[in-house]
Write an enzyme that holds these catalytic residues in place. Sequence first.
Site, mmCIF file in Angstrom:
data_model
loop_
_atom_site.group_PDB
_atom_site.id
_atom_site.type_symbol
_atom_site.label_atom_id
_atom_site.label_comp_id
_atom_site.label_asym_id
_atom_site.label_seq_id
_atom_site.Cartn_x
_atom_site.Cartn_y
_atom_site.Cartn_z
ATOM 1 N N GLY A 14 57.862 -1.918 7.432
ATOM 2 C CA GLY A 14 57.673 -0.426 7.455
ATOM 3 C C GLY A 14 56.737 0.198 8.562
ATOM 4 N N GLY B 43 54.826 3.902 9.352
ATOM 5 C CA GLY B 43 54.374 5.132 8.852
ATOM 6 C C GLY B 43 53.606 6.127 9.839
ATOM 7 C CB ALA B 44 51.979 9.440 9.820
ATOM 8 N N PRO C 250 52.458 0.623 11.978
ATOM 9 C CG PRO C 250 52.337 -1.295 13.358
ATOM 10 C CD PRO C 250 51.903 0.149 13.574
ATOM 11 C CB VAL C 251 53.003 -1.222 6.815
ATOM 12 C CG1 VAL C 251 52.247 -1.863 5.461
ATOM 13 C CG2 VAL C 251 52.518 0.358 6.979
ATOM 14 C CE LYS D 60 48.572 2.985 5.976
ATOM 15 N NZ LYS D 60 48.219 4.157 5.252
ATOM 16 C CG ASP E 237 50.423 14.050 3.913
ATOM 17 O OD1 ASP E 237 51.106 15.075 3.839
ATOM 18 O OD2 ASP E 237 50.456 13.067 4.758
#
Length: 392
Positions: free
Chosen positions: A99, A101-102, A105-106, A120, A216
């Site tokens: 994945g 995300g902000a 990469p994960v 992460k 968030d």
Amino acid sequence: MAIAWYIMYRKKRFDRSHDTEKVCPRADNHPIRINGSDSSTVLSDSNQSRDSPRTSEWSNMPQWLEGLRRKRVASACGIPKYSYKELQKATWNFTTNIGEGAFGPVYKAQITTGQTVAVKVLATDSKQGALEFLTEVLLLGRLHHRNLVNLMGYCAERGLHMLVYVYMSNGSLASHLYNEKHEPLTWNLRVQIALDVARGLEYLHYGAVPPVVHRDIKSSNILLDHFMKARVADFGISRQEKSALHSSSDIKGTFGYVDPEYISTSIFTKKSDVYSFGVLLFELMSGNNAQKNLMEYVEFVALGVEDNEGWEEIADPRLEGKFDVQQLNFMGGLAYNCVNPVSRKRPSMREIVLALSEIRKPRNSETYRVITEETTFELDLQGTFDSSLTER
């Protein structure tokens, strides 16, 4: 001679321990309730007035970053430190991307113990910088609850920052709501997920000392484990409540979830998290994306809510009518109170946990009654809420 040697030995030990405390403040500076398995029934004493011995742990973040890079410091606040080579090997040279995300990469990884974890990696051009990385390390090393994603370690080497988490095999709530490859979530499961998230937030607001505001809350930050139990993730922009109460022109959060009062005042409170949670409830009910005019749709449907009926119009078509209308109307009323434009009229997360717990009980009455230490309020199926009884 022996006495002189002893004095020198004691001085060296003192200097070394003092230097370590500069880098990592002792955990007992911020007592965290470890026993948070069911925060809806066991309430902490964190609502008592209690100041942290540190004047501003956020102001020392650059010092933290320097400390994390020091090779002689094995860990930060008890969180294991991994080397770059260890994580490179665990991710098969960072080829197991699951994945983006902000944060960056994960990767899926398998550490030497055989446990599967998620790594992460902070992207070099990430909007979240080193301070956000350190915020997660600092907070998650001290927050322990079954509805928060556990931080298992970190790495700060070669100009890179990485966080190691428990692997959540069922991904994010957003992927289950919007990705057609997943089976639709059942109504009962949606209610359980809502309660899981509420318990995690209740712990942040009332179980952590000092209280923490997430800032968030959104469906992509809610992760699901093998048993579909939900946990709150991504604490990169979270803050202690005292810090969040200061006005700032730099608005944080995600479009569609941000409290309008926070936008106008630049002050974020617990009730701002409540607003975001209300949006999340409407997402669970409707299957509509919060970033695609969900709240405009909610306001339109609200115009037709009358005589304890109407919220079923918002129900996710993928449910195919398989839901309890009474429960859905109750959740709609609760969610609508959460997104009240006036923050003081919103319920607290403590009240929300108790309210969602009630929804899972068989009811013959058309009114749910919720009682907390601070207040008593009634919420009928139309969503009528007596704001005069709300926590202020």
